[in-house]
Every structure is written in C-alpha cells, then in structure tokens.
Design a protein around this motif. Structure first.
Motif: not given
Length: 446
Positions: A142, A153, A157, A160-161, A167, A169-170, A185
């Motif tokens: 992500v 954002c 997110m 993409q998730a 997941i 880390y972003v 998060l």
C-alpha cells in the motif's frame, strides 16, 4: 503426518475417490498438504493437486521441498503453471517458482499470465540477482502520496488493500515515487481529517537498496525487529518490499548451508537425495581427510627411532591431534558466527586475534598443567614424555586458536564462505601441524 493417514490417502487415490480426498484436505494447512505430497509419487501428487482450489494449490506449491517442486513443475504444461499457480501468487513468490524453470519454459509461463502488469513485474524482478534484496522483494504494498489529505489517503488505502492478503506497513512517497516515510495506521484514527500525510508520517524509514546482499537484509530486519522492509532503487524510488517470512526461509537455508559446509559436505543435500548425490557431496572432504591421514603417517614414519626409545609417546597421539582439532574448531566457529551476525568486522582481525591469544594462553596453561601432573605421577619427573606432551599440548592449543581465528577472517576478505573453516579443513590442518610440533619437541627433549 502419520503413516496410517498417508496410506489412507494413497488408497483413496487408487480408487479415484476425489470427493472424499477433498473433504480430508479441506481443513489441512497448506504446509501439511505439502508434507503429505512429499510422501507421494508424482502421479499421486498430481491427483491431489487436482482436488485443491487455485489459491490453496498455489500456497501448497510454495511449501513444497524445492527439489520435489521442480520435479513436479517439469511435468506440468506452462499454461497450467501460469493459470493454476502464478496467477494466485504474490510477485516475489511467483519469481521464486519461475526462477527454477529453464529459460524456454520461463518465457512460456510468462506468456500465459493473464495480468499483464503482474507479468511485467515478474520480468523486472527476474533481472535481479537472487542473492540480493531485489531478487526477494515483492511489489504488492500500500503506497500513498505525502501530499494527500487524510480522506483522500483513506480512500486510496481501501482500494489498494482489496488486492492484498496482508498489510504490514503503508509507505509514503513523493511525486517522483521516492520513499519519504511510513504512515502508521493508527494515524488514520487519531489524526484530524484536514491533515496531510506528510504531517503525520514517520520520516526516514529504514530501507535497503535493490542490490543489498540478502544476508544484510536479514541482519537489518533482525536488528530493528521489522516485519517488512521497503526496497528502493539507486535514486531512492520505492520499488518493492521484503517481508519477514521471505527472509526467514533464506536465513534457514543459509544456516543449513553453513552447517553442512562445517560438517564437510561440499554441496546441499537432503536425506531424500539419491545415493549418488549424497556420495558426491561427502566424498571430496573424505578424500582430503584421507590424504591428511597419509601425510600424518609419513610424518610419524620419520620418527621410528624416537618411538623405539620412548614407546609411551604413541599413547598421546590421539590427545594431541584431537585437542588441536577441537580448539581450532571452537575458535573458527566463534569467528564465523561473529561474521554472520556482523558482531565481528574483518577490520578487527588483529584485535580479535589478540583476545583469542589470551584465551588460548589460559586454556593451554590449564590443559598442559593437568597433563603434566598426570604424567609426573605415572612416569616420573625424569621421563621425556612428562615434559614433551605438556609442552606440545601448550603449543598446539596456542597454534590452533590463532589459526582457527585467522583462517575464517582471511576467507571472508577473499569473498570465500568462511563456514568451511569450521569443518574438516581446520581439523586436518591442526592434526598435521600438531604431529609435527609433537615430534619436533620430543626430539629436542630426547
């Protein structure tokens, strides 16, 4: 996985009881199914795979032993490999599978991948050396822009998730795709909606470059207790990530490889390997050991008169040789371990050698003194053996400690795996030098 269960599966395969097999496999973890398949013949394994859904089949393939997996994939058409397995894998896992195939089959498999973007990512990753970060990274992650607002954002997110299984880390990048930070998060909940990502991100995250050796990646993840680490290119652009489960497999393989090298095996072998492969892996060092033994016998053969005058000297040959081998192996093992976990740097060679010399001096003094007392009681103060054995032991322990320290560090500087210094190489060398010292000192004292 007990024998009774495996026999039951084999009988069901013979009877073509597909529905019953599916029920038995339904609640099994992919790793357990892979363990089962390792016990089956190729055709039986193929039948088992036909009963698995695509995602489970892909997971099971990754859990299989590498040699068995390669043998299994060689039986399958390229289209099946692409659509049954690769389409349901992350890019790093897909690269691991495809890399084991020959070049022609690699191209065939890539041509059958339906997702063009995934195929392109796999082609890019295949260009990296498999011993570098680039060869182990995946592209599924992500990523958000530092200039996005929190609502923007969060929306991105979520989108993409949906395509990711996990997941970790972003990651935050700038407009040029360069890594700028990591977005916790927790900030999604605690930060005001008007904040921009760059105001709440954690700046300067720990990262590795695509050409970073994989053993350095392992050390970095271990040092900072990370579950994943971002991978950047030469100008700082985010290109992928490596997860802890990826490097755990690599770390285990490295440990197995070092252990086998230290045990005198010239190549990676498993208990299931053929007699020929196991023989060729063991024979080289056995032959070297044989020649070392012959050299020892030639050395001892030159001192027939010494043995005739002092026959009791022969009693201590195993002690001298064994002690030298043990001390050398201990010293080299400590150095190899230090080099592996980066607690010891090659530039510290003289500092560590000095420390090892002090330790050796203490050990040598204690061992030689104990042997002197024993021989003094047994043979008396005037016997040559009383002094020669103790002095020889002292000399052998000192030499073996320093030699066992310097050899792996020298090999490291020469870019040769220092693990070979903890095995037969050290033992054979110390055995020969030990005999030369023992005989030489005995002659001088006679």
């Amino acid at each position: 996985m007990n024998e009774e269960y495996i026999d039951q599966i084999k009988k069901l395969i013979v009877l073509k009881e597909a529905s019953t097999i599916r029920e038995l496999l339904h609640d099994l973890h992919p790793a357990d199914i892979a363990e089962l398949i390792d016990e089956l013949k190729l055709e039986e394994a193929k039948f088992i795979y036909m009963q698995l859904d695509n995602e489970t089949a892909a997971d099971v393939l990754l859990e299989m032993d590498e040699d068995d997996r390669k043998e299994f994939l060689d039986l399958l058409p390229s289209e099946i490999i692409a659509k049954r397995f690769v389409d349901y894998m992350d890019t790093d896992d897909a690269v691991e599978i495809i890399r084991d195939l020959d070049e022609d089959k690699q191209e065939e498999v890539l041509s059958h991948i339906e997702d063009i973007e995934q195929a392109g990512d796999i082609v890019d990753l295949l260009k990296y050396d498999e011993d570098t970060a680039g060869g182990h990274m995946g592209t599924e992650m992500v990523v958000v822009n530092e200039n996005w607002s929190m609502p923007e954002c969060l929306k991105e997110m979520r989108q993409q998730a949906e395509e990711l299984d996990e997941i970790y880390y972003v990651y935050v990048v700038d407009d040029d795709e360069r890594l700028r930070g990591v977005f916790p998060l927790k900030k999604v909940i605690t930060s005001p909606s008007v904040s921009k990502v760059k105001h709440v991100m954690r700046k300067d995250p720990i990262s590795v470059r695509v050409d970073t050796p994989i053993d350095e990646v392992i050390q970095t993840i271990e040092k900072y207790d990370l579950v994943a680490i971002p991978v950047i290119d030469s100008i700082g652009r985010l290109v992928g990530r490596i997860t802890v489960d990826d490097v755990m497999d690599e770390a285990r393989e490295q440990q197995e490889r070092d252990y086998q090298l230290a045990s005198g095996l010239s190549q990676d072998v498993e208990t299931t390997d053929s007699v020929f492969r196991q023989t060729t892996a063991r024979l080289p060092w056995l032959l070297i050991g044989m020649f070392g033994g012959i050299a020892n016998s030639m050395i001892l053969g030159n001192f027939n008169s010494t043995f005739a005058a002092h026959p009791e000297m022969a009693l201590y040959i195993p002690l001298i040789g064994g002690t030298g081998g043990n001390v050398g192996t201990q010293s080299s093992a400590i150095v190899v371990q230090g080099l592996a976990n980066s607690s010891l740097e090659p530039k510290d060679i003289f500092k560590h050698a000095g420390k090892e010399a002090v330790v050796a001096l203490i050990n040598a003094t204690i061992i030689s003194l104990l042997v002197y007392i024993y021989n003094f009681i047994r043979f008396g103060a005037t016997a040559t053996v009383t002094y020669s054995v103790s002095i020889s032991l002292f000399s052998v322990v000192m030499f073996a400690s320093i030699f066992g320290t310097l050899v792996p560090m020298t090999l490291e500087k020469l870019k040769i795996d220092p693990a070979i210094a903890t095995g037969p190489f050290i033992s054979i060398t110390n055995d020969i030098i030990g005999m030369m010292l023992y005989m030489g000192i005995t002659v001088l004292l006679s």
